[in-house]
Design a protein around this motif. Structure first.
Motif, mmCIF file in Angstrom:
data_model
loop_
_atom_site.group_PDB
_atom_site.id
_atom_site.type_symbol
_atom_site.label_atom_id
_atom_site.label_comp_id
_atom_site.label_asym_id
_atom_site.label_seq_id
_atom_site.Cartn_x
_atom_site.Cartn_y
_atom_site.Cartn_z
ATOM 1 N N SER A 63 55.406 74.761 47.123
ATOM 2 C CA SER A 63 55.513 73.413 46.588
ATOM 3 C C SER A 63 54.716 72.456 47.470
ATOM 4 C CB SER A 63 56.975 72.971 46.489
ATOM 5 O OG SER A 63 57.549 72.833 47.766
ATOM 6 N N PHE A 64 54.434 71.284 46.908
ATOM 7 C CA PHE A 64 53.540 70.325 47.559
ATOM 8 C C PHE A 64 54.127 68.924 47.417
ATOM 9 C CE2 PHE A 64 49.914 67.357 47.362
ATOM 10 C CZ PHE A 64 49.232 67.707 48.510
ATOM 11 N N ALA A 65 53.836 68.060 48.390
ATOM 12 C CA ALA A 65 54.191 66.643 48.284
ATOM 13 C C ALA A 65 52.954 65.817 48.565
ATOM 14 C CB ALA A 65 55.302 66.288 49.266
ATOM 15 N N TYR A 66 52.682 64.841 47.705
ATOM 16 C CA TYR A 66 51.512 63.981 47.880
ATOM 17 C C TYR A 66 51.726 63.035 49.062
ATOM 18 C CZ TYR A 66 50.275 65.481 43.135
ATOM 19 O OH TYR A 66 49.960 66.224 42.023
ATOM 20 N N PRO A 67 50.836 63.050 50.043
ATOM 21 C CA PRO A 67 50.989 62.121 51.160
ATOM 22 C C PRO A 67 50.597 60.694 50.778
ATOM 23 C CG PRO A 67 49.677 64.057 51.773
ATOM 24 C CD PRO A 67 49.766 64.030 50.284
ATOM 25 N N ILE A 68 51.323 59.742 51.287
ATOM 26 C CA ILE A 68 51.022 58.307 51.304
ATOM 27 C C ILE A 68 51.109 57.656 49.925
ATOM 28 C CG2 ILE A 68 49.382 56.514 51.987
ATOM 29 C CD1 ILE A 68 48.280 58.490 54.095
ATOM 30 N N SER A 69 50.417 58.210 48.928
ATOM 31 C CA SER A 69 50.386 57.553 47.620
ATOM 32 C C SER A 69 50.315 58.597 46.516
ATOM 33 C CB SER A 69 49.170 56.623 47.531
ATOM 34 O OG SER A 69 47.971 57.372 47.616
ATOM 35 N N LEU A 70 50.405 58.147 45.290
ATOM 36 C CA LEU A 70 50.218 59.039 44.151
ATOM 37 C C LEU A 70 48.748 59.435 44.043
ATOM 38 C CD1 LEU A 70 52.570 57.348 41.546
ATOM 39 C CD2 LEU A 70 52.905 59.562 42.674
ATOM 40 N N PRO A 71 48.450 60.564 43.377
ATOM 41 C CA PRO A 71 47.085 61.096 43.408
ATOM 42 C C PRO A 71 46.176 60.499 42.331
ATOM 43 C CG PRO A 71 48.504 62.589 42.208
ATOM 44 C CD PRO A 71 49.389 61.478 42.695
ATOM 45 N N ARG A 72 44.887 60.631 42.585
ATOM 46 C CA ARG A 72 43.928 60.415 41.505
ATOM 47 C C ARG A 72 44.139 61.509 40.455
ATOM 48 N NH1 ARG A 72 37.993 59.606 44.306
ATOM 49 N NH2 ARG A 72 38.632 58.292 46.089
#
Length: 639
Positions: A131-140
Motif C-alpha cells: 500500500s502507498f500514501a501520497y506525501p504532502i498533497s494529493l497527486p496529479r
C-alpha cells in the motif's frame, strides 16, 4: 483563499480520474491506523498503544529519511524496522525522498517509488510494499495513474471515511492532528463509520508528549484507539482491510505475524531465540501487580514466560494476577516465607535460558529485555551480566528520574563492587538480565536477607561473571516509596541484623576479587555510611563495625546528623534525635507519596490516561516527558 481554491481544484481533479472502485461494506466496520513519514515515536509510542489493544497499524516509510530528523521528529532506524516486523505492523511506501505528490514531475515521482522499493529490499530481501500514501498533497492525475501500477491501494486525506463505492487509488483518511482539540469530531466520525459499515482510516505522524504540529500525544492517541475498539470495528492494518474487502493482495510484505509472509533477517533463527523467564515475587501488591504483569506481557522479546509467586498475600494479589493466566502468565501461591524464598520458588519453576527478576510494583519498558538480549547475543558470552538504567517514581511515571551513576557502565566484577561500596551506589533489581548459567552458579537468594537481599544476591552473580554490559536503552521504572518497602530499615531488629550480615558479606566479596589499599578504603567508607542504621541502639554491631574498620586500616567516626536534628542530640541525646529524624522523614515521605497519588489521579482523569507510557530513550539526569520518547505497555484492555 487562493490556497483553498487550489486545494479544492487538486482534490476534484485527482478524485475524478483514474479511479479503481471497490464496494466498501464489510460485515463489521473497519478502522485502520496509519502513520506517515514514520517518525520513531509513531512506532515506539503509537505502536505500543496499538499492541495494548492487540492490533497493528500501517507505517508509510520514506527510506531517504531513515535515521534523520525532520519536521515530524526523529525518524525511524533500521532496528525500528525489525521491531515493526516483530509486532506485526504493515510497512507501506511513501516515496524515497518524501516527494510532494503534486509538485513532483510524475516520472520523477515514479522513480522515487522504485528507489524506496530498492531500499526496502536491501533490508528485507524479496519484500514488496503493498500500500502507498501520497506525501504532502494529493497527486496529479498522471501521478495517480503511475502509482496505481505498483500498489493494491493508495491513501490520501480528505478528513472523511470510505463507504459505499471507494476509490482504491485515492482512499480517504482523517488526520488526527487536525482535531487534537476536538475529540467530539473524532467520536462522531467513528459513530458514522459504525452506522455506514465503512472503512475509516486514521492518519497522523509523531506520537509524543510534546507532539509536533503534525502529530498528537500518546494520551490522545490511546483515547482514539479505545473509542475505535469500543465501536465494535475491526482494527486492522490497511493491507488486511483490503483482504477483508476481497481485494487481491500479493503476500510478500515484510511482516512477521498474522497471515502474511515472514520476511525478516531473523526469520530463520526466530524459533531458536533463547527463552527469557520473567519472575515476579509478590506480597500484598494488589494495587500494583496488574501494571507490573502488563509490562511483562508487553515485552517485545519472544519467547518469554512469566511466573508470579504470591508469597502468602492477605489481599487480592493472587486473584488479580490470575486474571492474566489467559495470556500465558503462571501464578503460584505459597505460605508467607519472604521475598527471597518467593524468588527461589519462581526460579525453580522457570525454564528460561535468561532470567529477568521483576518486583511486583515496578515496570519494564516494552523493549527492555529485547535490547539486552540483542546485546547478549552480540557478546556471545553467557557469563556477562546485562544491566540498564532505572528511574525512580511514585505514581507519576513521567516524573521518573533517571540519574546516571558510576555503575551505569561496562565494568569488571572488582570495579563494579569497588564503585558500589566506595560511593554507596546500587542497581535496582529489575535492571539485571542474567543467563541461567550465571544464576545457577551464583546460587539461591539468601532467605536470611530481610533487607538488601538483591544487593547481596547480585554481588554473588557478579563474582561468577566476567563483568557487566550496560545497555542504556533497556529501561526500568522503579516505584520507590522509601519507607514501606523491603529496603527500608527503620528500627526493625531483624532488618538491622540482616543488613549487618549483608554488609559483612559485601566486604568479603570485594576483598575476594581485589584486596588492595583502595578496596579496603572503599570498605571503610561503606561501613561509615551505613553506621547510622545501627547507632546508638545496637552497640554490639557498632563495636563489630569499628573492629572491622580497624582491621581494614581505617577508623569509624560517630555518624553524622544534619543540623535539623543536631540540637535535639545536644539537648535530649542520640536516641531521641535519631527517632525524631526517622519519624519526620517517614512523615515527609508519606505526605509526598499521597500528594503524588492525588496529582496522578487528577491528571489521569483529565487526560483519560489509565496506564503509563514508558520511555525507551537514552537516560538523562532528572528525566521529564520532554526528554524521553514514550513507549506504552502492551496491556489486555479487559483488565
Amino acid at each position: 483563499m487562493l490556497d483553498r481554491l487550489q486545494r479544492a481544484y487538486r482534490h476534484r481533479v485527482a478524485g475524478l480520474l483514474f479511479r479503481k472502485r471497490v464496494a466498501t461494506r464489510p460485515e463489521r466496520p473497519l478502522i485502520s491506523f496509519t502513520f506517515d513519514d514514520f517518525p520513531r515515536s509513531a512506532l515506539l509510542a503509537g505502536g505500543a498503544i496499538l499492541q495494548r489493544f492487540e492490533t497493528a497499524g500501517t507505517y508509510y516509510a520514506s527510506f531517504g529519511l531513515l535515521g534523520k530528523k525532520s519536521s515530524t521528529g526523529e525518524m525511524f532506524t533500521a532496528d525500528d524496522l525489525e521491531l515493526l516486523v516483530d509486532q506485526g505492523h504493515e510497512l507501506g511506501c511513501h516515496t524515497f525522498g518524501h516527494c510532494d505528490s503534486w509538485e513532483t514531475e510524475p516520472g520523477e515521482f515514479e522513480n522515487a517509488i522504485a528507489e524506496n522499493r530498492a531500499a526496502l529490499q536491501k533490508i528485507f530481501p524479496g519484500a514488496e510494499f503493498q500500500s502507498f500514501a501520497y506525501p504532502i498533497s494529493l497527486p496529479r492525475p498522471e501521478t495517480k495513474a503511475r502509482v496505481a501500477r505498483h500498489f493494491a491501494c493508495s491513501r490520501g486525506g480528505g478528513q472523511t471515511l470510505n463507504a459505499g463505492k471507494t476509490d482504491l487509488n485515492q482512499l480517504s483518511a482523517f488526520f488526527l492532528e487536525k482535531s487534537r482539540d476536538d475529540f467530539g469530531a473524532i467520536q462522531e466520525l467513528i459513530d458514522r463509520n459504525r452506522q455506514a459499515h465503512g472503512w475509516l482510516i486514521f492518519a497522523t505522524h509523531d506520537i509524543s508528549e510534546t507532539p509536533t504540529p503534525f502529530g498528537c500525544s500518546p494520551q490522545f492517541f490511546e483515547r482514539v484507539v479505545r473509542a475505535a475498539a469500543d465501536s465494535g470495528a475491526q482494527i486492522v492494518p490497511v493491507v488486511e482491510a483490503l483482504q477483508i474487502l476481497g481485494v487481491p493482495v500479493r503476500e510478500v510484505a515484510p511482516r512477521r505475524t498474522r497471515q502474511f509472509a515472514i520476511l525478516s533477517r531473523r526469520t530463520q533463527g526466530a524459533a531458536e531465540n533463547p527463552l527469557v523467564s520473567i519472575l515476579i515475587p509478590a506480597y500484598n501488591a494488589q494495587e500494583w501487580i496488574a501494571d507490573t504483569i502488563r509490562s511483562a506481557v508487553a515485552q517485545t522479546w519472544e519467547p518469554k514466560e512469566i511466573i508470579v509467586v504470591d508469597d502468602g498475600s492477605v489481599d487480592t494479589t493472587a486473584a488479580v494476577a490470575r486474571q492474566f493466566e489467559s495470556q500465558g502468565v503462571r501464578v503460584v501461591t505459597q505460605a508467607n516465607q519472604g521475598g527471597a524464598a518467593a524468588r527461589n520458588k519462581a526460579f525453580s519453576l522457570s525454564r528460561g535460558d535468561y532470567i529477568q527478576w521483576l518486583d511486583a510494583d515496578d515496570l519494564l519498558a516494552p523493549d527492555k529485555i529485547a535490547r539486552q538480549m540483542e546485546a547478549a547475543l552480540r557478546a556471545g558470552n553467557k557469563k556477562v551480566a546485562l544491566s540498564g538504567p532505572f528511574g525512580r517514581f511514585r505514581y507519576r511515571w513521567y516524573h521518573a528520574e533517571f540519574v546516571p551513576t558510576e555503575l551505569w557502565a561496562d565494568l569488571s566484577p572488582a570495579e563494579w563492587l569497588f564503585r558500589k561500596m566506595g560511593q554507596n551506589l546500587y542497581m535496582q533489581t529489575a535492571t539485571w538480565l542474567v543467563s541461567r548459567e550465571l544464576a545457577e552458579a551464583a546460587g539461591p537468594w539468601d532467605t536470611r536477607m530481610l533487607s538488601d537481599d538483591d544487593g547481596e544476591y547480585f554481588c554473588r552473580v557478579l563474582l561468577k561473571s566476567e563483568g557487566t554490559r550496560f545497555v542504556p536503552e533497556a529501561k526500568v521504572y522503579y516505584r520507590a516509596f522509601r519507607y514501606d518497602g523491603l529496603a527500608y530499615i527503620g528500627k526493625s531488629p531483624r532488618k538491622i541484623e540482616a543488613l549487618w550480615l549483608s554488609m559483612r558479606l559485601h566486604i568479603d566479596y570485594l576483598r575476594s576479587v581485589e584486596d588492595t589499599s583502595r578496596t579496603r578504603r572503599a570498605c571503610v567508607t561503606y561501613l561509615q555510611r551505613n553506621l547510622i542504621n545501627f547507632y546508638p541502639n545496637r552497640s554490639d554491631i557498632v563495636a563489630e563495625a569499628r573492629q572491622t574498620a580497624d582491621q581494614l586500616g581505617g577508623r569509624l567516626r560517630p555518624p553524622f546528623l544534619s543540623w535539623k536534628y543536631s540540637w535535639m542530640k545536644a539537648l535530649f541525646g542520640w536516641r531521641i534525635a535519631k527517632n525524631a529524624s526517622l519519624y519526620l522523614r517517614k512523615t515527609r515521605w508519606a505526605a509526598s507519596k499521597h500528594w503524588d497519588r492525588i496529582v496522578f489521579l487528577l491528571q489521569t482523569r483529565k487526560h483519560d490516561l489509565s496506564l503509563p507510557a514508558l520511555s525507551s530513550a537514552a537516560p538523562s539526569e532528572a528525566a521529564s516527558p520532554e526528554q524521553h520518547r514514550p513507549l506504552t505497555e502492551k496491556i489486555e484492555r479487559s483488565n
